[in-house]
Design a protein around this motif. Structure first.
Motif, PDB file in Angstrom:
ATOM      1  N   THR A   1       0.759  -1.056   0.059  1.00 14.81           N
ATOM      2  CA  THR A   1      -0.025   0.047  -0.002  1.00 14.81           C
ATOM      3  C   THR A   1       0.697   1.297   0.089  1.00 14.81           C
ATOM      4  O   THR A   1       1.942   1.265   0.708  1.00 14.81           O
ATOM      5  N   ALA A   2       0.340   2.142  -0.797  1.00 16.14           N
ATOM      6  CA  ALA A   2       1.157   3.320  -0.723  1.00 16.14           C
ATOM      7  C   ALA A   2       0.893   4.580   0.240  1.00 16.14           C
ATOM      8  O   ALA A   2      -0.570   4.361   0.747  1.00 16.14           O
ATOM      9  N   GLN A   3       1.732   5.273   0.923  1.00 17.66           N
ATOM     10  CA  GLN A   3       1.115   6.354   1.566  1.00 17.66           C
ATOM     11  C   GLN A   3       0.384   7.194   1.074  1.00 17.66           C
ATOM     12  O   GLN A   3       1.115   7.975   0.352  1.00 17.66           O
ATOM     13  N   LEU A   4      -0.603   7.730   1.831  1.00 19.71           N
ATOM     14  CA  LEU A   4      -1.381   8.946   1.013  1.00 19.71           C
ATOM     15  C   LEU A   4      -1.411  10.254   2.111  1.00 19.71           C
ATOM     16  O   LEU A   4      -1.504   9.711   3.346  1.00 19.71           O
ATOM     17  N   VAL A   5      -1.330  11.184   1.593  1.00 18.18           N
ATOM     18  CA  VAL A   5      -1.469  12.512   2.529  1.00 18.18           C
ATOM     19  C   VAL A   5      -2.274  13.386   1.947  1.00 18.18           C
ATOM     20  O   VAL A   5      -2.577  13.266   0.634  1.00 18.18           O
ATOM     21  N   ASN A   6      -2.875  14.177   2.810  1.00 14.19           N
ATOM     22  CA  ASN A   6      -4.038  15.287   2.117  1.00 14.19           C
ATOM     23  C   ASN A   6      -3.146  16.076   0.896  1.00 14.19           C
ATOM     24  O   ASN A   6      -2.136  16.630   1.200  1.00 14.19           O
ATOM     25  N   THR A   7      -4.130  16.416  -0.070  1.00 11.50           N
ATOM     26  CA  THR A   7      -3.644  17.136  -1.388  1.00 11.50           C
ATOM     27  C   THR A   7      -3.091  18.617  -1.005  1.00 11.50           C
ATOM     28  O   THR A   7      -4.075  19.189  -0.076  1.00 11.50           O
ATOM     29  N   PRO A   8      -1.967  18.967  -1.097  1.00  8.34           N
ATOM     30  CA  PRO A   8      -1.643  20.555  -0.576  1.00  8.34           C
ATOM     31  C   PRO A   8      -2.361  21.508  -1.871  1.00  8.34           C
ATOM     32  O   PRO A   8      -2.222  21.216  -2.863  1.00  8.34           O
ATOM     33  N   TYR A   9      -2.463  22.716  -1.056  1.00  9.61           N
ATOM     34  CA  TYR A   9      -3.118  23.641  -1.614  1.00  9.61           C
ATOM     35  C   TYR A   9      -2.471  24.907  -1.635  1.00  9.61           C
ATOM     36  O   TYR A   9      -3.073  25.879  -1.908  1.00  9.61           O
ATOM     37  N   TYR A  10      -1.620  25.056  -0.571  1.00  8.44           N
ATOM     38  CA  TYR A  10      -1.203  26.270  -0.140  1.00  8.44           C
ATOM     39  C   TYR A  10       0.315  26.144  -0.019  1.00  8.44           C
ATOM     40  O   TYR A  10       0.866  24.998   0.125  1.00  8.44           O
ATOM     41  N   VAL A  11       1.119  27.097  -0.235  1.00  6.54           N
ATOM     42  CA  VAL A  11       2.601  27.397   0.350  1.00  6.54           C
ATOM     43  C   VAL A  11       2.644  28.494   1.188  1.00  6.54           C
ATOM     44  O   VAL A  11       1.661  29.161   1.471  1.00  6.54           O
ATOM     45  N   LEU A  12       4.007  28.455   1.671  1.00  3.01           N
ATOM     46  CA  LEU A  12       4.216  29.737   2.576  1.00  3.01           C
ATOM     47  C   LEU A  12       5.494  30.662   1.870  1.00  3.01           C
ATOM     48  O   LEU A  12       6.280  30.049   1.281  1.00  3.01           O
ATOM     49  N   LEU A  13       4.996  31.826   2.162  1.00  3.80           N
ATOM     50  CA  LEU A  13       6.032  32.977   1.365  1.00  3.80           C
ATOM     51  C   LEU A  13       6.736  33.616   2.241  1.00  3.80           C
ATOM     52  O   LEU A  13       6.268  33.949   3.394  1.00  3.80           O
TER      53      LEU A  13
END
Length: 156
Positions: A2-14
């Motif tokens: 099984t592959a490890q899934l994480v929540n899809t990222p939608y933000y970065v920090l500047l």
């Protein structure tokens, strides 16, 4: 397996006008690659900010940026570190920019981790290791993991 899934990222920090990036260990391998920090929601980037001395600003991780990075990268490894708790974590989980873009376009809740970044305490930089899809990979990568160290650079 099984592959490890994480929540899809939608933000970065500047940090000013620059996307925040972990420092990656250099290597003789070419082409160079890059990693940026990405976050799935406000609580993860708030936690990161609380563990960082910089005055950071959240900004959307836009599809246009990902498309441009992928198009300009050639064979370089382009990574998004997902939901890091701070800038000095011993292990970070990363997905390719391509898989993050696909997850965003499909409005998928999760993205598969394909790399781990392992902190080298002496240099305070990260070694990039290819993640295995085998069981037990959620904790610490084994010595059998393929190690791919790439040189980080700051994005503007």
């Amino acid at each position: 397996m099984t592959a490890q899934l994480v929540n899809t990222p939608y933000y970065v920090l500047l940090d000013g006008k620059h996307r925040l990036c972990p420092v990656l260990l250099p290597t003789d391998l070419k082409p160079e690659g890059v990693a940026i920090y990405g976050f799935s929601d406000k609580p993860p980037y708030d936690l990161f900010c609380a563990n960082c001395e910089l005055a950071l600003t959240p900004y959307p991780l836009v599809k246009g940026y990902l498309k441009n990075q992928i198009a300009d990268s050639g064979d370089a490894i382009q990574l998004v570190v997902v939901d890091a708790a701070g800038p000095h974590e011993s292990q970070l989980n990363a997905a390719t920019m391509k898989s993050v873009l696909e997850a965003q376009e499909k409005k998928s809740e999760g993205v598969t981790i394909s790399f781990h970044l392992m902190l080298d305490r002496g240099s305070q930089a990260y070694r990039v290791e290819k993640a295995s899809s085998g069981p037990g990979r959620d904790e610490k990568p084994s010595g059998a993991a393929e190690s791919v160290a790439i040189l980080g650079r700051e994005l503007s």
